[in-house]
Scaffold this active site. Structure first.
Site, short mmCIF file in Angstrom:
data_model
loop_
_atom_site.label_atom_id
_atom_site.label_comp_id
_atom_site.label_asym_id
_atom_site.label_seq_id
_atom_site.Cartn_x
_atom_site.Cartn_y
_atom_site.Cartn_z
N SER A 1 47.12 -29.71 -22.72
CA SER A 1 46.08 -30.16 -21.79
C SER A 1 45.67 -29.03 -20.87
O SER A 1 46.48 -28.17 -20.50
CB SER A 1 46.67 -31.29 -20.94
OG SER A 1 45.85 -31.54 -19.83
N TYR B 1 53.52 -35.25 -15.54
CA TYR B 1 52.86 -35.26 -16.85
C TYR B 1 52.42 -33.84 -17.23
O TYR B 1 52.70 -33.35 -18.33
CB TYR B 1 51.65 -36.20 -16.82
CG TYR B 1 50.62 -35.88 -17.88
CD1 TYR B 1 50.84 -36.21 -19.20
CD2 TYR B 1 49.46 -35.20 -17.55
CE1 TYR B 1 49.93 -35.87 -20.18
CE2 TYR B 1 48.53 -34.86 -18.52
CZ TYR B 1 48.77 -35.19 -19.83
OH TYR B 1 47.87 -34.84 -20.79
N LYS C 1 53.65 -30.99 -20.32
CA LYS C 1 52.79 -30.25 -21.27
C LYS C 1 53.09 -28.76 -21.18
O LYS C 1 53.22 -28.07 -22.20
CB LYS C 1 51.31 -30.52 -20.98
CG LYS C 1 50.87 -31.94 -21.31
CD LYS C 1 50.96 -32.24 -22.81
CE LYS C 1 50.60 -33.66 -23.16
NZ LYS C 1 50.88 -34.02 -24.55
N GLY D 1 45.74 -34.85 -5.74
CA GLY D 1 46.03 -34.08 -6.95
C GLY D 1 44.80 -33.62 -7.71
O GLY D 1 44.90 -32.80 -8.62
#
Ligand code: UFG
Length: 331
Positions: A124, A148, A152, A291
């Site tokens: 991502s 998350y 990645k 964020g």
């Protein structure tokens, strides 16, 4: 080639399965159905006119996955399976690290044991953290803002280390920007459980009247109209990017952005959606979402030069296809 597609019933995995079969590859799907519906398998078989071997296994389960590798001699793996909700990952970090890291390590181990050397990983753009766009593959990665994103980045490092230790491996790390849209049949698309987190599925629910209005998270960013700018890519283009990456694999570890190279603001996306679909999307400007960054778009030139991949579909097509899929939903 015979390809194992993990998470093959999910949003990006299902579209990639169609494009793989269109290019005469054979697909075997593993998906634990945690964020996908079994009906998608029947739809995929209808669209492709193929029977697709399917295993409802969890990729973190070494014994179960070992069975799959014993039953099929794969030429390669495309690994989509994973948890992917940014907000949820902040609430449940352990589940995210456990699931996303162990699945990647289990698969890599099985690939090593069964001499499967081609490995395409679903990464991502979030791994870039907050730095200036256009984002290029050689940029040093910055701290991501949620677990998350961290999973990645960590999976990328694990795969890079494995690739360097075992020169037979051919690994491609694909950094997706913002995939939206749906297959032109209107039969598969993005169908998140509950209230959507992402912009396009939220827009389609508002347009349909299932949600009263869209909250636009901030209009005071340093962008064209103050709202967040992202690089939206049609999911069918993204799927084709995977086939290109698979077919161009060479020894070593390779990183590619899969985006269009163009940024679109939240307001621009809403306006295009309304114009092409002749519907209203009521919205309200609210506070920034924690964020979020102002701007995130790709430099898409490496994929163009090395994979001969260029995303072809524009924002209007993405909006049209997302709306067609939404209107096919029974719920
Ligand atoms: N937005 C809204 N209202 C909403 C939802 C989103 O205004 O209800 C805005 C966001 O603030 C942002 C833009 O729409 O400016 C896109 O937001 P998304 O949630 O659709 O996507 P993100 O760019 O935040 O995140 C996506 C994926 C992540 C991935 C990241 C990579 O959801 O999994 O892109 O950059 F990590």
């Amino acid at each position: 080639m015979k390809i194992l597609v993990t998470g093959g019933l999910g949003f990006i995995g299902s579209h990639t399965t169609i494009e793989l079969i269109a290019k005469k590859h054979e697909v075997v799907i593993v998906d634990n159905l945690v964020n996908a519906k079994i009906d998608v398998l029947t739809i995929l078989e209808g669209i492709t006119n193929e029977t697709i071997p399917f295993y409802p296994y969890d990729v973190t389960n070494y014994e179960k996955m070992s069975e799959v590798f014993q039953q099929h001699q794969f030429d390669g793996v495309i690994h989509f399976a994973g948890l992917k909700a940014v907000g949820e990952s902040v609430e449940k970090p352990l589940e995210y690290y456990q699931n996303n890291l162990i699945s990647t390590m289990t698969l890599t181990q099985l690939c090593r044991e069964h001499a499967v050397h081609k490995f395409v990983f679903s990464s991502s753009a979030t791994v870039y953290g907050d730095q200036e766009s256009p984002l290029m593959e050689h940029f040093e990665l910055k701290k991501t803002t949620n677990p998350y994103g961290e999973t990645k980045a960590m999976c990328e490092r694990i795969l890079s280390d494995v690739g360097h230790a075992r020169p037979a491996f051919e690994i491609s790390l694909l950094r997706y920007f913002n995939p939206i849209g749906a297959h032109e049949s209107g039969l598969i698309g993005e169908n998140p459980n509950g209230i959507p987190n992402n912009l396009m599925p939220y827009i389609t629910k508002v347009a349909k009247g299932e949600l009263s209005k869209l909250n636009v998270f901030g209009d005071d960013y340093d962008t064209v109209d103050g709202t967040g700018v992202r690089d939206y890519i049609h999911v069918v283009d993204l799927a084709k990017g995977h086939v290109a990456a698979l077919e161009h694999l060479t020894k070593g570890v390779h990183i590619y952005n899969l985006g269009t190279g163009k940024g679109t603001s939240v307001l621009e996306l809403i306006q295009t959606f309304e114009a092409v679909n002749h519907v209203n999307v009521p919205f309200e400007i609210v506070a920034r979402r924690a964020g979020d960054i102002a701007t995130c778009y790709s430099d898409a030139s490496k994929a163009k030069e090395e994979l001969h991949f260029v995303a072809e579909k524009g924002i209007a097509e993405m909006c049209r296809d997302a709306w067609r899929f939404e209107n096919n939903q029974l719920n």
